[in-house]
Design a protein around this motif. Structure first.
Motif, PDB file in Angstrom:
ATOM      1  N   GLU A 182      25.044  22.855  60.604  1.00  0.00           N
ATOM      2  CA  GLU A 182      26.356  23.513  60.590  1.00  0.00           C
ATOM      3  C   GLU A 182      26.461  24.599  59.529  1.00  0.00           C
ATOM      4  O   GLU A 182      27.428  25.363  59.514  1.00  0.00           O
TER       5      GLU A 182
ATOM      6  N   GLU B  59      29.713  15.617  66.227  1.00  0.00           N
ATOM      7  CA  GLU B  59      29.193  16.927  66.590  1.00  0.00           C
ATOM      8  C   GLU B  59      30.204  18.000  66.234  1.00  0.00           C
ATOM      9  O   GLU B  59      31.408  17.740  66.164  1.00  0.00           O
TER      10      GLU B  59
ATOM     11  N   THR C  17      28.775   9.685  68.393  1.00  0.00           N
ATOM     12  CA  THR C  17      28.109  10.741  67.636  1.00  0.00           C
ATOM     13  C   THR C  17      29.164  11.574  66.918  1.00  0.00           C
ATOM     14  O   THR C  17      30.362  11.493  67.233  1.00  0.00           O
TER      15      THR C  17
ATOM     16  N   ASN D 205      23.380  22.295  66.879  1.00  0.00           N
ATOM     17  CA  ASN D 205      22.353  21.326  66.488  1.00  0.00           C
ATOM     18  C   ASN D 205      21.042  22.044  66.191  1.00  0.00           C
ATOM     19  O   ASN D 205      20.887  23.237  66.458  1.00  0.00           O
ATOM     20  N   CYS D 206      20.109  21.307  65.628  1.00  0.00           N
ATOM     21  CA  CYS D 206      18.847  21.905  65.174  1.00  0.00           C
ATOM     22  C   CYS D 206      18.040  22.480  66.331  1.00  0.00           C
ATOM     23  O   CYS D 206      17.433  23.543  66.211  1.00  0.00           O
TER      24      CYS D 206
ATOM     25  N   THR E 127      24.434  17.929  75.023  1.00  0.00           N
ATOM     26  CA  THR E 127      24.053  16.906  74.054  1.00  0.00           C
ATOM     27  C   THR E 127      24.283  15.513  74.623  1.00  0.00           C
ATOM     28  O   THR E 127      23.659  14.547  74.166  1.00  0.00           O
TER      29      THR E 127
ATOM     30  N   THR F 199      27.988  22.601  71.053  1.00  0.00           N
ATOM     31  CA  THR F 199      27.631  21.850  69.861  1.00  0.00           C
ATOM     32  C   THR F 199      26.512  22.530  69.080  1.00  0.00           C
ATOM     33  O   THR F 199      25.509  22.952  69.651  1.00  0.00           O
TER      34      THR F 199
END
Length: 344
Positions: free
Chosen positions: A68, A285, A283, A162-163, A209, A160
């Motif tokens: 993030e 997110e 989760t 994310n990596c 996700t 979302t």
């Protein structure tokens, strides 16, 4: 994956039948430019992005511990912003089927929702006009490809951070916190993201996700289509658009849906026969504004817009949009997520 032999046939729509009507109305509205629904198109490498930038970003993504964290906010222009200004329009990839986030108002024909408000704030900052936007409706599985192929400048579509995605696109700071949860009929024996999913047909959107969570731990649920990810994929359990899952749930073709609780809350508001299962999301997110990989000037400028958008506490533009669109289905949120910035 084989399918259960006792699958029920198509039945009448559960609950709020207007979901299907809204989706059809959205599809034929000419005011939004629809992207081609290329089946399972992963997209190509972003044109115009230097190999050095890609390599550096990929290295950062591989060592990712805080996805993030974004570029520091800046009001400066740059090549990507200059291109938008020369065009005179911001091209934004959005949803038009997610109630309260990005959806076509069936009465006015206008695109409305929390994400749409943010797009207009970005356009107002860049071009001095919140209406200087070309909205392009894109399915869930085309969000990254739309950026890589220069079909849109930004994607603001409950995406979302994310990596894994940082290897393909760049993200702003987070503008909303959500989490995955199960949506199912109220009378269903499913109790949440747990062993009650065993043997149940669970729908998720391709490239989401939610699908990644099911891949990691499915509890014995049936969540993959035969020929998944190919031209022969029937799009029954894995679908291009998240709203397709709700329609399949209403038709009795699936038993449950796994999706962001933020989206599921809007769908539960549309259909009183379904509800979120489980006390809390399983989760955590964060949604971000996505831009083409290496568009640092645009990302930093969006982060500056978000600084202004969050400012003002309870009177901020963010809180006004939340109260208008999301507070009923997602009550109790008192502030947006705090921004995190990169130090490298």
């Amino acid at each position: 994956m084989s399918r259960p032999k006792d699958r029920p046939g198509r039945g009448g729509l559960r609950g709020w039948g207007g979901v299907t009507g809204m989706a059809v109305a959205c599809a034929v509205t000419a005011a939004v430019t629809l992207l081609p629904l290329a089946h399972h198109d992963g997209g190509s490498a972003g044109a115009g992005t230097s190999g050095g930038v890609v390599t550096a970003d990929r290295t950062r993504a591989e060592a990712c511990t805080e996805p993030e964290a974004s570029l520091p906010a800046s009001g400066a222009d740059g090549p990507n912003i200059d291109r938008i200004k020369e065009r005179g329009k911001l091209i934004a990839g959005v949803d038009q089927n997610s109630f309260r986030w990005g959806y076509r108002n069936p009465e006015s024909g206008d695109l409305e929702g929390f994400d749409i408000d943010l797009v207009r704030a970005i356009a107002d900052d860049l071009l001095g006009d919140p209406d200087a936007v070309i909205f392009r409706a894109i399915p869930t599985n085309q969000r990254i490809a739309a950026l890589e192929n220069d079909r849109v400048d930004v994607v603001v579509r409950t995406m979302t951070i994310n990596c894994k995605r940082l290897e393909q696109v760049s993200f702003s700071t987070a503008y909303f916190q959500a989490g995955q949860q199960v949506l199912a009929p109220k009378d269903s024996p499913i109790t949440g993201y747990d062993s009650s999913l065993k043997g149940k047909r669970v729908c998720s959107a391709e490239g989401s996700t939610a699908y990644e969570a099911l891949e990691e731990k499915s509890f014995g649920a049936l969540y993959k289509d035969d020929f998944d990810g190919t031209e022969r994929d029937p799009d029954r359990l894995t679908v291009p658009n998240q709203l397709d899952c709700l329609v399949r749930l209403q038709l009795g073709e699936v038993d449950a849906v796994v999706t962001d609780n933020a989206l599921a809350a809007g769908q539960a508001a549309q259909d009183p026969a379904v509800e979120l299962k489980g006390k809390d999301p399983f989760t955590t997110e964060y949604y971000g504004v996505a831009a083409k990989k290496g568009s640092d000037d645009l990302v930093a400028r969006v982060n500056k817009v978000l600084v202004d958008y969050r400012a003002g506490g309870k009177d901020s533009a963010w809180m006004r949009s939340y109260e208008k669109w999301l507070a009923t289905g997602l009550p109790g949120i008192t502030a947006p997520p705090a921004p995190k910035y990169r130090t490298d």
